[in-house]
Design an enzyme around this catalytic site. Sequence first.
Site, PDB file in Angstrom:
ATOM      1  N   SER A   9      47.824  37.612  42.707  1.00 21.03           N
ATOM      2  CA  SER A   9      47.716  38.717  42.087  1.00 21.03           C
ATOM      3  C   SER A   9      45.991  38.986  42.081  1.00 21.03           C
ATOM      4  CB  SER A   9      48.077  38.910  40.474  1.00 21.03           C
ATOM      5  OG  SER A   9      48.052  40.135  40.133  1.00 21.03           O
ATOM      6  N   ASN A  12      43.071  39.192  35.924  1.00 20.33           N
ATOM      7  CA  ASN A  12      43.581  39.682  34.631  1.00 20.33           C
ATOM      8  C   ASN A  12      44.837  40.239  34.581  1.00 20.33           C
ATOM      9  OD1 ASN A  12      41.005  39.368  33.560  1.00 20.33           O
ATOM     10  ND2 ASN A  12      40.414  41.337  34.269  1.00 20.33           N
ATOM     11  N   GLU A  88      44.124  28.686  39.874  1.00 17.40           N
ATOM     12  CA  GLU A  88      43.138  28.687  40.918  1.00 17.40           C
ATOM     13  C   GLU A  88      43.144  28.472  42.133  1.00 17.40           C
ATOM     14  OE1 GLU A  88      41.052  31.063  39.635  1.00 17.40           O
ATOM     15  OE2 GLU A  88      41.052  30.612  37.623  1.00 17.40           O
ATOM     16  N   GLN A  90      43.516  29.921  44.906  1.00 16.44           N
ATOM     17  CA  GLN A  90      42.731  30.674  46.001  1.00 16.44           C
ATOM     18  C   GLN A  90      41.693  29.430  46.619  1.00 16.44           C
ATOM     19  OE1 GLN A  90      42.828  31.726  42.987  1.00 16.44           O
ATOM     20  NE2 GLN A  90      40.534  31.981  42.280  1.00 16.44           N
ATOM     21  N   CYS A 145      45.343  49.293  37.650  1.00 15.45           N
ATOM     22  CA  CYS A 145      44.370  49.789  37.714  1.00 15.45           C
ATOM     23  C   CYS A 145      43.975  50.639  36.670  1.00 15.45           C
ATOM     24  CB  CYS A 145      44.439  50.627  39.228  1.00 15.45           C
ATOM     25  SG  CYS A 145      42.516  51.449  39.486  1.00 15.45           S
ATOM     26  N   CYS A 147      43.677  53.628  36.699  1.00  7.29           N
ATOM     27  CA  CYS A 147      44.549  55.030  36.874  1.00  7.29           C
ATOM     28  C   CYS A 147      46.137  55.042  36.582  1.00  7.29           C
ATOM     29  CB  CYS A 147      44.308  55.409  38.250  1.00  7.29           C
ATOM     30  SG  CYS A 147      45.079  54.221  39.655  1.00  7.29           S
ATOM     31  N   HIS A 185      41.140  53.110  44.616  1.00 10.42           N
ATOM     32  CA  HIS A 185      39.915  53.194  43.786  1.00 10.42           C
ATOM     33  C   HIS A 185      39.037  52.114  44.454  1.00 10.42           C
ATOM     34  CE1 HIS A 185      42.093  55.825  40.838  1.00 10.42           C
ATOM     35  NE2 HIS A 185      40.787  56.313  40.952  1.00 10.42           N
TER      36      HIS A 185
END
Length: 192
Positions: A9, A12, A88, A90, A145, A147, A185
């Site tokens: 993801s 947060n 973590e 990544q 997001c 929005c 965005h």
Amino acid sequence: MAKLHFHYSTMNAGKSTLLLQASYNYNERGMATRLLTARLDERAGPRRIASRIGIGSEAATYGPDDDLFAMVRTWQEEEDIACLFVDEAQFLTEAQVWQLARAVDDLGVPAMCYGLRVDFMGQLFPGSAALLALADEMREVRTICHCGRKATMVVRRGPDGRALREGAQVQVGGNETYSALCRRHWREEMGQ
């Protein structure tokens, strides 16, 4: 049958919360787990995984030169590990993802990896790219997001609050540094 899982993801989304909850569920049933996190991220303290909601646990750490297959094999010799949890993810190297796949295949230890898919410039992290290629199962952990749309991207903010458009791929930080956004965005913030 053991599998290599990748839960990915943006920032947060609650990845660490999910990891800690899943490990707790195993432990509550009397099954041993091992937790592993990137050595370079000590925001929760050294050798610790913590969630924004206040839960945490001790963890072993890995750096880019560690052999994760050897680490898991040693742990497996000490006790029967029901599951390995990697936070973590990544920050794993491609070789380390292959080492985890080997631990799954040869040692029968399931590995649940949690991490970011892309960096602030929209590029895959090496560990995430390898997990997307090799994982037996993948799950997107969703967040939103500002929005209300699904956030799939993240921006890194400078001291002035503006989105940075260049920089090193890895810079450890939290809400003070990064914001999760939908692609539209993110494009606006990045001037695209």
